[in-house]
Structure formats: structure tokens, C-alpha cells
Design a protein around this motif. Structure first.
Motif, short mmCIF file in Angstrom:
data_model
loop_
_atom_site.label_atom_id
_atom_site.label_comp_id
_atom_site.label_asym_id
_atom_site.label_seq_id
_atom_site.Cartn_x
_atom_site.Cartn_y
_atom_site.Cartn_z
N THR A 1 0.81 -1.13 -0.09
CA THR A 1 -0.09 -0.01 0.12
C THR A 1 0.92 1.29 0.01
OG1 THR A 1 -1.62 1.13 1.27
CG2 THR A 1 -0.29 -0.07 2.38
N LYS B 1 1.30 5.17 1.45
CA LYS B 1 1.15 5.74 2.29
C LYS B 1 -0.35 6.59 2.21
CE LYS B 1 2.70 9.13 6.16
NZ LYS B 1 2.45 8.21 7.18
N ARG B 2 -1.26 6.48 3.11
CA ARG B 2 -2.50 6.88 3.12
C ARG B 2 -2.63 8.38 3.79
NH1 ARG B 2 -5.24 5.18 -1.10
NH2 ARG B 2 -4.87 3.06 -1.53
N GLU B 3 -2.94 9.40 3.09
CA GLU B 3 -3.06 10.83 3.67
C GLU B 3 -4.58 10.99 4.12
OE1 GLU B 3 -0.46 12.46 4.44
OE2 GLU B 3 1.00 11.38 3.01
N LYS C 1 -7.27 5.67 4.53
CA LYS C 1 -6.74 4.75 5.61
C LYS C 1 -7.44 3.81 5.98
CE LYS C 1 -3.04 4.93 9.14
NZ LYS C 1 -3.66 3.57 9.71
N GLU D 1 4.42 -0.76 2.97
CA GLU D 1 4.03 0.67 2.99
C GLU D 1 5.23 1.26 2.19
OE1 GLU D 1 1.20 3.67 5.65
OE2 GLU D 1 3.35 3.36 6.11
N ILE E 1 6.58 6.10 0.46
CA ILE E 1 6.69 7.15 1.79
C ILE E 1 7.86 8.08 1.54
CG2 ILE E 1 6.88 7.44 4.31
CD1 ILE E 1 6.18 4.48 4.54
N ASN E 2 7.50 9.31 1.50
CA ASN E 2 8.48 10.46 1.64
C ASN E 2 9.13 10.47 0.19
OD1 ASN E 2 8.11 11.25 4.18
ND2 ASN E 2 9.35 9.72 4.98
#
Length: 369
Positions: A10, A12-14, A19, A42, A45-46
Motif C-alpha cells: 500500500t 502511505k494513505r493521507e 486509510k 507501505e 513514503i516521502n
């Protein structure tokens, strides 16, 4: 005998709604394949903007170089038979998996049709930016449809949109749902005899469709309401939104730790959403709390319910104005038993897992593929 194992991937869910559904999907996978048989990754990310832009220019929404190495190592080490991908913008990743590990079944959950969603979100962007983004979204999502073994969609609209856009529909539907965290009180069915103000509530983070909805309601509806009312706007990011016109009885709360007291105190949830795709998790949340909902077609999209009993479907400013102005304070309750029952029957995780496992059993064990 070695058990089959699954990798759950997945981004990252904001958004809170995204989420919650991702967490649900991960829990369903652990329940179906076994707690110790599901590996969670996950990724993305970033992600640096320059790196993603270069990927988009190449026609892929996400760069996947590092993830290829992680997957190769895990697949070679463990008995991986399934990979569940919780997003439809991973087509280049799915193509890599099927090209290198064709025996692995790839399951993809579409939270919405991203091409339709991005068209709405970037409608006002400069043409060159919009074209770069939409081209990468379309190419990536098309690969997802092409290479996935099993596709799960949220609702019928997304299935139709997928067929129209990419020429394939989902294998089955799994609507949004939530864990039941609401504790019913003994007096929830009592009328609010001390009512002096009709409490309206909007819940949702400050992404484009929600900001559009709130501004529309404040500008088009609230000036013409003759009833004593208060409107609270609750959701991450709304504390940073600038409103040109804000009546004294409209309160912007933004992020709050606990939504429970706000739901408990509301007579109606207002949800004038006009843009988006997928389903609105906040509609399911309002149903869980047993609330009456005043929503648009978009707010109710994918939900099977009686609009008259749950509240009302309203798509125009005049519709909202006429309905609210006709309310009688003496008849209002803060709890709608019909909404609560619809949630328990159709949009509670425990109910939806039966659909998930039943469809997975049918596809995986009866040779549909």
C-alpha cells in the motif's frame, strides 16, 4: 505442508477515509490468509517530487526501483502465492510481478477509478501539468487493469467506469466499511425536548471535493436559512482554509481527536459533495453513529439505502434550503435507528468480510481464473 503467503502493498494513505479502508483490507487479508502469513509493505513514503516527476514523464505514476529489490528478496525467501495491492496506480509494479513471477496471483483493490478522480482534481490546473499527470495516471492504471489477476472495486459506478475507460470490469465489489466503534446509549431515541438550535455537522478532511462542498454550502445555503441553526466543520486541514464569508453560527473546528461528541450532538450530517470517485467513508461513519444525512448523489454513491428514511438526497441549494427551513424543532432526534441498522447490515466490517471471503473462495478455489 507449507502455507500460502501474501504480500500486502500500500502507499502511505493521507486521507482518513482511504486509510480506514486500507486498514480494513489489510485486516481482511490477515483473516483470510492467516495473521502470520501476510507481509505488510507501505511504500512510496516521502517520495521526492523530482523522482516522481521523472517517473510521470516516463508514463509511470510511481517509481518502483527500490520496491523491486524488496519484492525479489521476499518472494525468493518465502512461499509467496498472492500479492494484494491496495491501489490502482501500481500498474508498472504489477507488470513487473507478472513478468518475473507469473505464478503469483495479483489482487488489486480500486479505491476509485483514479483517472476519473484526477480529472476532477486537476480540472483547473495548467494544461501542460494536467496532461502530464493524466497521461501517467491513465497509462499506469491501464496496466493495473491489464495485468491484475483479480480486481476488486468499490461500487457499480466504478465497475462501469473501469469498463468504459479500460475495457474490463472488476471481478467483484467490496464497498467501503468500518469497524463498529459506536456504543449506543439507552436514551438515543428520545426527542430533544430542550432544543433551541438545530445542529448541523460536516465531517471530512480538507481535500478538494470537501472544500468545494463546504464553501458551496456556506455561500449558497446558509444565508437563506430561517431556522435557528449551528454548523460545525470538522476535519483535518480545514483550520487552514480561508473563507471569504463565514456566518457567526458556522464554526470551523478542523482536526479533532475524537469525532464522537460531534456526531452525538448533531441532528443532521450535511454532505453536499459534488466531485470525486469511489465511495465516501464519512457517509458510512455517519450511518455507524445512527445519524440522519442530507447528501448529494455523490455523497450516497454506492450506498444501498432508502434516502427518505436516512435523511434526504438533495442536489441543489434550493433543495437544502427548503428541507431545512421546513424542519420543526419539536420533532427532531439525534439518533436515526434506520441509519444504524443499514450500517450494521451492509457497511460494518464484520458483515463485509463474509462477502470478501465468499468471493475469494469462489474465484480461487472453483477455477474461475
Amino acid at each position: 505442508m507449507q502455507e500460502d503467503k501474501c504480500i500486502f502493498i500500500t502507499p502511505k494513505r493521507e486521507t482518513a477515509g482511504g486509510k480506514l479502508v486500507m486498514d480494513r483490507n489489510f485486516d481482511f487479508c490477515k483473516k483470510y490468509f492467516g495473521d502470520n502469513n501476510v507481509y505488510f509493505i507501505e511504500h512510496f513514503i516521502n517520495l521526492r517530487k523530482k523522482k516522481q516527476l521523472l517517473s510521470m514523464l516516463a508514463g509511470d505514476f510511481f517509481p518502483i526501483g527500490d520496491l523491486k529489490i524488496i519484492l525479489r528478496n521476499l518472494i525468493n525467501k518465502e512461499n509467496i502465492h498472492y500479492i494484494f495491492i491496495d491501489m490502482s496506480l501500481c500498474g508498472n509494479l504489477i507488470k513487473f510481478i507478472k513478468s518475473n513471477f507469473p505464478e503469483i496471483l495479483v489482487i488489486c483493490y480500486f479505491h476509485n477509478i483514479e483517472f476519473s478522480y484526477f480529472k476532477s482534481m486537476y480540472n483547473s490546473q495548467k494544461k501542460i501539468v494536467r496532461d502530464i499527470i493524466l497521461r501517467s495516471v491513465y497509462k499506469t492504471e491501464k496496466k493495473t487493469v491489464q495485468y491484475s489477476d483479480i480486481i476488486i472495486a468499490m461500487n457499480g459506478r466504478d465497475c462501469n467506469d473501469m469498463t468504459k475507460t479500460y475495457g474490463r470490469s472488476a471481478d467483484f465489489q467490496l464497498p467501503t466499511s468500518l469497524n463498529d466503534t459506536f456504543i449506543e446509549e439507552k436514551d438515543v431515541n428520545e426527542k430533544d425536548l430542550s432544543l433551541e438550535t438545530i445542529n448541523l455537522l460536516f465531517v471530512g478532511s480538507a481535500f478538494f471535493a470537501n472544500v468545494e462542498a463546504v464553501k458551496w454550502f456556506i455561500e449558497k445555503v446558509t444565508p437563506k436559512l430561517r431556522i435557528p441553526f449551528s454548523l460545525k466543520i470538522v476535519g483535518k486541514g480545514f483550520e487552514n482554509i480561508v473563507f471569504e464569508f463565514l456566518p457567526s453560527n458556522v464554526e470551523i473546528r478542523g482536526f479533532v481527536e475524537d469525532l464522537g461528541p460531534y456526531y452525538k450532538n448533531a441532528h443532521y450530517i450535511v454532505s453536499p459533495i459534488f466531485s470525486g470517485s469511489g465511495m465516501k467513508t464519512k457517509t458510512a461513519e455517519a450511518l455507524m453513529y445512527g445519524k440522519s444525512i442530507l447528501g448529494t448523489d455523490e455523497a450516497f454513491e454506492g450506498f444501498e439505502l432508502n434516502y427518505e428514511k436516512v435523511g434526504r438526497k438533495l442536489n441543489t441549494a434550493d433543495g437544502y434550503i427548503d428541507f431545512l427551513n421546513a424542519l420543526s424543532c419539536s420533532d427532531l432526534k439525534k439518533y436515526n435507528i434506520y441509519s444504524r441498522n443499514v450500517f450494521l447490515e451492509k457497511y460494518c466490517n464484520s458483515s463485509l468480510y463474509k462477502d470478501f471471503s465468499g468471493n475469494m473462495n469462489k474465484i480461487l478455489k472453483k477455477g474461475v481464473l
